[in-house]
Design a protein around this motif. Structure first.
Motif, PDB file in Angstrom:
ATOM      1  N   GLY A 231       0.820  -1.203   0.000  1.00 36.23           N
ATOM      2  CA  GLY A 231       0.000   0.000   0.000  1.00 36.23           C
ATOM      3  C   GLY A 231       0.852   1.250   0.000  1.00 36.23           C
ATOM      4  N   SER A 232       1.887   1.248   0.827  1.00 40.00           N
ATOM      5  CA  SER A 232       2.723   2.430   0.944  1.00 40.00           C
ATOM      6  C   SER A 232       3.342   2.802  -0.393  1.00 40.00           C
ATOM      7  CB  SER A 232       3.849   2.190   1.927  1.00 40.00           C
ATOM      8  OG  SER A 232       3.343   1.860   3.164  1.00 40.00           O
ATOM      9  N   LEU A 233       3.780   1.775  -1.118  1.00 38.99           N
ATOM     10  CA  LEU A 233       4.468   2.080  -2.367  1.00 38.99           C
ATOM     11  C   LEU A 233       3.496   2.644  -3.398  1.00 38.99           C
ATOM     12  CD1 LEU A 233       7.031  -0.805  -2.529  1.00 38.99           C
ATOM     13  CD2 LEU A 233       7.495   1.613  -2.388  1.00 38.99           C
ATOM     14  N   MET A 234       2.247   2.135  -3.382  1.00 39.68           N
ATOM     15  CA  MET A 234       1.253   2.735  -4.271  1.00 39.68           C
ATOM     16  C   MET A 234       1.083   4.211  -3.926  1.00 39.68           C
ATOM     17  SD  MET A 234       0.213   0.584  -6.405  1.00 39.68           S
ATOM     18  CE  MET A 234       1.809  -0.180  -6.386  1.00 39.68           C
ATOM     19  N   MET A 235       1.025   4.470  -2.622  1.00 45.15           N
ATOM     20  CA  MET A 235       0.881   5.851  -2.193  1.00 45.15           C
ATOM     21  C   MET A 235       2.099   6.658  -2.623  1.00 45.15           C
ATOM     22  SD  MET A 235       0.175   7.419   1.528  1.00 45.15           S
ATOM     23  CE  MET A 235       1.617   6.851   2.365  1.00 45.15           C
TER      24      MET A 235
ATOM     25  N   ALA B  39       1.785   7.625  -6.234  1.00 45.00           N
ATOM     26  CA  ALA B  39       0.806   8.699  -6.428  1.00 45.00           C
ATOM     27  C   ALA B  39       1.347  10.014  -5.894  1.00 45.00           C
ATOM     28  CB  ALA B  39      -0.502   8.339  -5.736  1.00 45.00           C
ATOM     29  N   LEU B  40       2.011   9.899  -4.765  1.00 42.69           N
ATOM     30  CA  LEU B  40       2.573  11.091  -4.134  1.00 42.69           C
ATOM     31  C   LEU B  40       3.613  11.744  -5.049  1.00 42.69           C
ATOM     32  CD1 LEU B  40       3.661  10.580  -0.473  1.00 42.69           C
ATOM     33  CD2 LEU B  40       5.144  11.790  -1.995  1.00 42.69           C
ATOM     34  N   LEU B  41       4.453  10.901  -5.645  1.00 40.88           N
ATOM     35  CA  LEU B  41       5.460  11.436  -6.563  1.00 40.88           C
ATOM     36  C   LEU B  41       4.797  12.040  -7.791  1.00 40.88           C
ATOM     37  CD1 LEU B  41       8.301   8.783  -6.449  1.00 40.88           C
ATOM     38  CD2 LEU B  41       8.358  11.132  -5.671  1.00 40.88           C
TER      39      LEU B  41
ATOM     40  N   GLY C 237      -7.268   6.490  -5.724  1.00 44.64           N
ATOM     41  CA  GLY C 237      -7.255   5.040  -5.538  1.00 44.64           C
ATOM     42  C   GLY C 237      -5.958   4.566  -4.908  1.00 44.64           C
ATOM     43  N   ALA C 238      -4.853   5.128  -5.374  1.00 43.01           N
ATOM     44  CA  ALA C 238      -3.559   4.707  -4.844  1.00 43.01           C
ATOM     45  C   ALA C 238      -3.439   5.087  -3.372  1.00 43.01           C
ATOM     46  CB  ALA C 238      -2.426   5.339  -5.645  1.00 43.01           C
ATOM     47  N   PHE C 239      -3.802   6.322  -3.046  1.00 46.68           N
ATOM     48  CA  PHE C 239      -3.765   6.729  -1.641  1.00 46.68           C
ATOM     49  C   PHE C 239      -4.729   5.871  -0.824  1.00 46.68           C
ATOM     50  CE2 PHE C 239      -1.334  10.571  -0.566  1.00 46.68           C
ATOM     51  CZ  PHE C 239      -0.849  10.929  -1.806  1.00 46.68           C
ATOM     52  N   ALA C 240      -5.925   5.698  -1.374  1.00 45.28           N
ATOM     53  CA  ALA C 240      -6.950   4.971  -0.632  1.00 45.28           C
ATOM     54  C   ALA C 240      -6.522   3.533  -0.378  1.00 45.28           C
ATOM     55  CB  ALA C 240      -8.272   5.002  -1.394  1.00 45.28           C
ATOM     56  N   LEU C 241      -5.848   2.945  -1.355  1.00 43.98           N
ATOM     57  CA  LEU C 241      -5.409   1.563  -1.189  1.00 43.98           C
ATOM     58  C   LEU C 241      -4.463   1.463   0.007  1.00 43.98           C
ATOM     59  CD1 LEU C 241      -5.552  -1.227  -2.516  1.00 43.98           C
ATOM     60  CD2 LEU C 241      -3.404  -0.688  -3.624  1.00 43.98           C
ATOM     61  N   SER C 242      -3.530   2.386   0.037  1.00 50.25           N
ATOM     62  CA  SER C 242      -2.562   2.377   1.134  1.00 50.25           C
ATOM     63  C   SER C 242      -3.258   2.522   2.482  1.00 50.25           C
ATOM     64  CB  SER C 242      -1.566   3.503   0.925  1.00 50.25           C
ATOM     65  OG  SER C 242      -0.797   3.699   2.067  1.00 50.25           O
ATOM     66  N   PHE C 243      -4.184   3.479   2.547  1.00 51.21           N
ATOM     67  CA  PHE C 243      -4.847   3.718   3.825  1.00 51.21           C
ATOM     68  C   PHE C 243      -5.812   2.581   4.165  1.00 51.21           C
ATOM     69  CE2 PHE C 243      -4.073   8.341   2.609  1.00 51.21           C
ATOM     70  CZ  PHE C 243      -2.873   8.379   3.287  1.00 51.21           C
ATOM     71  N   ALA C 244      -6.468   2.059   3.134  1.00 46.67           N
ATOM     72  CA  ALA C 244      -7.445   1.006   3.390  1.00 46.67           C
ATOM     73  C   ALA C 244      -6.764  -0.260   3.905  1.00 46.67           C
ATOM     74  CB  ALA C 244      -8.242   0.701   2.134  1.00 46.67           C
ATOM     75  N   ILE C 245      -5.540  -0.504   3.438  1.00 41.54           N
ATOM     76  CA  ILE C 245      -4.816  -1.666   3.955  1.00 41.54           C
ATOM     77  C   ILE C 245      -4.499  -1.449   5.430  1.00 41.54           C
ATOM     78  CG2 ILE C 245      -2.609  -2.870   3.866  1.00 41.54           C
ATOM     79  CD1 ILE C 245      -2.668  -2.602   0.866  1.00 41.54           C
TER      80      ILE C 245
ATOM     81  N   ALA D  43      -6.096  12.005   1.574  1.00 40.14           N
ATOM     82  CA  ALA D  43      -6.809  11.550   0.381  1.00 40.14           C
ATOM     83  C   ALA D  43      -7.982  12.473   0.055  1.00 40.14           C
ATOM     84  CB  ALA D  43      -7.293  10.122   0.584  1.00 40.14           C
ATOM     85  N   LEU D  44      -8.810  12.812   1.046  1.00 39.59           N
ATOM     86  CA  LEU D  44      -9.990  13.631   0.755  1.00 39.59           C
ATOM     87  C   LEU D  44      -9.622  15.054   0.320  1.00 39.59           C
ATOM     88  CD1 LEU D  44     -12.483  12.463   3.530  1.00 39.59           C
ATOM     89  CD2 LEU D  44     -12.261  11.681   1.192  1.00 39.59           C
ATOM     90  N   PRO D  45      -8.777  15.771   1.072  1.00 36.70           N
ATOM     91  CA  PRO D  45      -8.494  17.151   0.650  1.00 36.70           C
ATOM     92  C   PRO D  45      -7.711  17.252  -0.654  1.00 36.70           C
ATOM     93  CG  PRO D  45      -7.677  16.737   2.877  1.00 36.70           C
ATOM     94  CD  PRO D  45      -8.133  15.447   2.342  1.00 36.70           C
ATOM     95  N   LEU D  46      -6.861  16.271  -0.931  1.00 31.83           N
ATOM     96  CA  LEU D  46      -6.085  16.377  -2.168  1.00 31.83           C
ATOM     97  C   LEU D  46      -6.939  16.065  -3.389  1.00 31.83           C
ATOM     98  CD1 LEU D  46      -2.592  14.805  -1.331  1.00 31.83           C
ATOM     99  CD2 LEU D  46      -2.994  17.080  -2.221  1.00 31.83           C
ATOM    100  N   PHE D  47      -7.873  15.146  -3.240  1.00 34.53           N
ATOM    101  CA  PHE D  47      -8.659  14.715  -4.408  1.00 34.53           C
ATOM    102  C   PHE D  47     -10.148  14.765  -4.085  1.00 34.53           C
ATOM    103  CE2 PHE D  47      -4.812  12.073  -3.841  1.00 34.53           C
ATOM    104  CZ  PHE D  47      -4.033  12.689  -4.796  1.00 34.53           C
TER     105      PHE D  47
END
Lengths: 490, 526
Positions: free
Chosen positions: B176-180, B183-185, B223-231, B273-277
């Motif tokens: 999850g972190s790497l997906m984030m 996205a972050l990059l 989705g990428a951020f959410a995946l990381s947080f959802a995990i 996730a919410l404020p950025l997107f």
């Protein structure tokens, strides 16, 4: 002889003298002042001082190299890119020497030759990083390679070391041949051996096809040296079979220097961003990281795992190279920074392997490292730092270097390359952590022993602290790396 | 005092780290000495964190006590910290749970005590840092820093399958972190920031506000951020690492994991996730709500059939965190405030439950429900504490669990976020009603377990003469029991400080989604 010629000569002369001194000190015996030290400590200090002096000179040249200059009628190019990677080579050599001392003493290999060979190899690598002429490049590459073949085979009485040296030599000789053939074709196409002449020749005219073929062969030759897939087969055997301290040096310094040459040649070729070369580089980068990571997953020996991991890291760096060839110049600095981080963590990790390695490559498997953390807490802590850094976990140099590199790829429009890189990093987490599972979560193996000593301790400690420091406060390093942007002739 | 005030966040974040380094440097000490030093140090950190309460202005919804210094200027990362109502109490909870967990493991952790204490302190630093970081790179750094000590806590001091559990935990979270990270990059590299690139959260939010991404890109990034947080939360169906990690982790590890680590996922949704997107959030919130609902029911149903008390508590976590996610997904001030409140109260109650289970398994070395029965007469104080905490976890009015769940349910009932989606108008109502059944299920599995463990005849002779809580254990539970009651009878104290920040965050997301056109159909409705 111009001032630039002299300037280019200084680091090379310092290293030559240092190497010769190391050999001489071995023959003359211990000087009066050094009798109280452990035997041959003075040789270690001598090589370290030589490398430090070289690094200082390179730094000085780096500071003055805002205007790149050609030296020796265009054989060398004094630019920040080459000098920066020369510095990485110095770091690699300076770290690889102290971590070797313990192992060398235990195998009675602690002779002046070893240190002299490392220094001579570093000389060849710095020349390679600065080479702006294909023939000079070849000579520098051979100087490097011959020294490194010797290092790989230095443990003569071991069953594995000569085998590794031979494999490395055969593959290396083959690669050199291919490279030389490519140089000949390039010369045929351009009537010049200057790297800078390749670009115009590729853009059209009679020799375009010939130049392309030449470029391809030169790149394949260099691809062997950086262990890019599909030319990576030798790396696992060579790094695993060679004594771990030699692997520490081979896996880092050779790679840094060969990458310098690879980048110089490929960027100077001024390849069209949309051409097939880029796609090919893309595919090779992805293949290299994936193959390295997949193979590393299955390893049961730490050394061999590290060998495959070094292939994977070459793949990430190649991704940066592709972005650079694609016209995104900041990627050059990112690759340079990546190679520095890679050097710190890989030298450290192989250094820990050298700490545990015994005769015939024993003491380097996961099983043998079981419970190392209870017996050798500090070495294990250092290894944990190196492994987390290799896996790209913050706050380490490896993380920041990867971040910088992937950000550059994204910036340059190579989204998928960065994405595959990220996925590959995930894959790598598993096998790096597996080592820690053994070291920290298994019962201790009473057989396990290590060769400590002040040099080894200092080398590992410096490497570990540097990994953390570069990870937390990389400001200066990143600023320096950002200046590695100019490799094209001008 | 002013200097202290200006740097209080740094001080709180780095104090545990300094403690860990000091411990690393001191030579081998007696086991007891190390434990006392660790406890003392983390207690000081808690005391420091209480200073935050004094300086925190509850009426303001913005970032407070901010600090910003240059860090890696060449890539635009800065050392930017701040705290608001959403993170304030999570900070305090972390600072409280660490000494509690340390005290609780005085007897149970026998080998490598020094490393154990170091890991806990490092973990504390990581969590605290991630809660106050306002720079994406800094956040990511702390986010990963949480991972490493937890990995060792599970892997070195855990139970039988610890190595597998630790690895699974690490690999899942890292995926999850790497997906984030990717996205972050991407945001970092492409956000239209004037001048130099930046990792600064407010700067990036402003940038994407001025020039939003195309919706397709935004969906992927969210989705990428959410995946990381959802995990991290973990949300159904990404929850499989959690029961394993919980069951195998040592008590202290479980407490921190349940108490604060899981909340970091929920916190990440709210903060990043919410404020950025915002526009993509509106697309994703309904499915998140449905998954949260599934989590509530699924977690509860699976908890019901567990034979092991610890894995029962672990599954109950999934159910409770489903409530939190439902509250966040409802994107309504009451519901989201309730979600933040529920994070806290789940941290206290579930943390306490894990500690209670730890006490039992220290005495009898088993956590199987069937091994017990009728032990209330042997351990009356323990039973009283257990029943109280279980009731708070169920959500009995007057105790802490009730407040959060109640707010979430009424908030969701009235939420109109779901109206414009395929779920149809009034979806909030049936989501709330269905979720309410989770409360009933919680009563079923917890009370049933309590009955089988504590009441009825004492069948197993091994349980005769079981020791009741010792004084040390009493000290462990005292603060938690007080909090359970306090948060139940005086929730206003907490809510008053949480609500402004949540209201600001929620209305910000709503407004910007509306600007982006997503909420237009929302407004069209009467």
């Amino acid at each position: 002889m111009s001032a630039h010629d002299l300037a280019a000569l200084v680091p090379l002369v310092i290293l030559t003298v240092t190497g010769a001194l190391c050999l001489l000190l071995e023959v003359t015996g211990v000087p009066v002042g050094a009798r109280k030290l452990a035997p041959r400590s003075h040789i270690v200090w001598c090589s370290e001082l030589g490398l430090a002096a070289t690094a200082l000179v390179l730094l000085r040249l780096f500071a003055r190299a805002d205007q790149p200059a050609l030296a020796f009628a265009g054989a060398l190019r004094l630019d920040r890119f080459g000098l920066g990677l020369g510095l990485v080579v110095c770091v690699a050599a300076a770290l690889a020497i102290p971590v070797a001392v313990g192992f060398l003493r235990s195998r009675d290999l602690d002779r002046g030759e070893y240190y002299a060979t490392v220094v001579f190899a570093a000389l060849g690598m710095i020349a390679l990083a600065l080479a702006a002429d294909l023939v000079f490049l070849f000579v520098a590459l051979e100087t490097t390679s011959v020294a490194v073949y010797i290092l790989a085979g230095i443990d003569r009485r071991s069953s594995r070391s000569p085998e590794a040296a031979l494999k490395y030599f055969l593959n290396g000789a083959f690669a050199s041949g291919i490279l030389l053939f490519g140089v000949a074709l390039c010369y045929g196409a351009t009537r010049s051996t200057a790297i800078g002449a390749l670009g115009p020749a590729l853009r059209g005219g009679d020799g375009a096809l010939l130049a392309s073929a030449g470029l391809l062969l030169v790149l394949v030759g260099l691809g062997f040296k950086v262990a890019a897939a599909p030319f990576h087969m030798w790396a696992a055997d060579a790094y695993d079979g060679a004594p771990a301290p030699a692997s520490a040096f081979m896996a880092t310094a050779v790679k840094a220097a060969a990458f310098a040459a690879l980048i110089r040649v490929s960027v100077n070729a001024q390849i069209d961003a949309g051409s097939g070369w880029i796609s090919a580089g893309w595919i090779i980068a992805v293949a290299t990281m994936t193959v390295g990571n997949l193979a590393a997953l299955a390893q049961r020996r730490v050394k061999r795992m590290l060998a495959y991991s070094s292939i994977a890291h070459a793949g990430y760096a190649l991704g940066g190279v592709v972005a650079a060839i694609g016209g995104h110049t900041p990627a050059l600095g990112a690759v340079g920074f990546y190679l520095l981080a890679y050097t710190l963590m890989t030298t450290g990790a192989f250094g820990v392997a050298a700490f545990f390695e015994r005769a015939d490559g024993a003491g380097c498997s996961h099983d043998e490292w079981a419970g190392a953390a209870t017996r050798f807490p500090l070495v294990s802590l250092a290894m944990a730092i190196f492994l987390f850094s290799l896996a790209g976990v913050p706050p380490t140099a490896g993380f920041l270097a990867k971040l910088n590199l992937f950000a550059c790829m994204i910036d340059g429009g190579f989204y998928w390359l960065a994405f595959v890189g990220v996925l590959n990093s995930l894959l790598s987490v598993y096998y790096y952590l597996r080592v820690l599972v053994f070291m920290y979560m298994r019962d201790p193996d009473p057989q396990l022993a290590g060769h400590g000593g002040a040099f080894v301790g200092a080398g590992l400690a410096i490497a570990a602290l540097a990994v953390l420091l570069v990870g937390l406060l990389p400001g200066t390093m990143l600023d320096l790396a950002a200046q590695l942007r100019d490799v094209a002739p001008g | 005092m002013n200097a202290l005030r200006d740097h209080i966040l740094s001080l709180v974040v780095f104090a545990p780290l300094v403690g860990a380094l000091l411990l690393l440097l001191v030579p081998a000490l007696e086991r007891g000495a190390i434990q006392v030093i660790g406890l003392f140090w983390s207690a000081i950190v808690f005391a420091l964190s209480l200073l935050l309460l004094r300086w925190f202005d509850g009426a303001s919804g913005g970032m407070q006590l901010t600090e910003q210094h240059a860090w890696i200027t060449s890539i635009g990362a800065s050392y930017h910290l701040g705290v608001d109502g959403i993170s304030l109490f999570l900070l305090l909870l972390t600072a409280l749970l660490t000494p509690v967990a340390l005290l609780a493991s005085f007897a149970s952790v026998e080998h490598r005590v020094k490393e154990f204490v170091i890991c806990l302190l490092l973990l504390e630093s990581g969590v605290l840092g991630a809660l106050v970081a306002l720079d994406l790179l800094l956040f990511y750094l702390f986010w990963e820093l949480m991972l490493i000590p937890m990995y060792f806590l599970i892997g070195v001091w855990g139970y039988r399958d610890r190595v597998y559990a630790a690895l699974k935990f690490f690999v899942y979270t890292m995926a999850g972190s790497l997906m984030m990270l990717f996205a972050l990059l991407y945001v970092y590299a492409t956000a239209p920031v004037a001048g130099q690139r930046s990792f600064d959260l407010p700067v990036l939010i402003a940038a994407v506000q001025n020039a939003p991404y195309p919706i397709g890109t935004e969906l992927l990034l969210f989705g990428a951020f959410a995946l990381s947080f959802a995990i991290k939360v973990p949300m159904f169906p990404l929850h499989t690492w959690l029961p394993l990690a919980h069951v195998q982790a040592p008590t202290a590890g479980s407490v921190i994991l349940a108490g604060v680590l899981l909340k970091m996922g929920c916190y990440g949704f709210l903060r990043f996730a919410l404020p950025l997107f915002p526009e993509a959030s509106y697309w994703f919130l309904p499915p998140i709500a449905v998954l949260a609902l599934v989590g509530i029911l699924y977690g509860a149903l699976v908890a019901m059939v567990q034979k092991d008390i610890k894995s029962l508590v672990a599954y109950s976590s999934i159910s409770h965190l489903g409530f939190v996610m439902l509250g966040i997904a409802a994107l309504e001030v009451k519901a989201t405030t309730g979600a933040v409140y529920q994070m806290l109260s789940h941290g206290v109650s579930t943390g306490a439950l894990f500690l209670l289970v730890g006490v039992l398994s220290e005495r009898r070395h088993t956590r199987l429900i069937s091994e017990y029965g009728g032990i209330a007469r042997e351990v009356p104080i323990y039973t009283a504490v257990f029943v109280l905490i279980a009731l708070s976890s169920i959500g009995l009015p007057g105790l802490n669990g009730f407040v959060g769940e109640f707010l979430i349910l009424i908030g969701t009932f009235g939420s109109r976020v779901f109206d414009i989606t395929a779920l149809g108008p009034g979806a909030g109502r049936w989501l709330a009603v269905a979720a309410a059944s989770g409360v009933i299920l919680a009563a079923v599995y917890l009370l049933w377990m309590v009955r089988r463990v504590f009441f009825g005849p004492l069948r197993n002779p091994l349980n005769k003469g079981l020791r009741d809580l010792t004084l040390r254990e009493g000290c462990v539970f005292a603060p938690l029991v007080i909090l359970v009651v306090l948060m139940g009878v005086a929730p206003g104290y907490f809510l008053k400080r949480i609500e402004p920040a949540v209201a600001a965050a929620v209305s910000d997301v709503q407004q910007r989604a509306r600007l982006a056109g997503m909420g237009r159909s929302l407004e069209a409705r009467p």
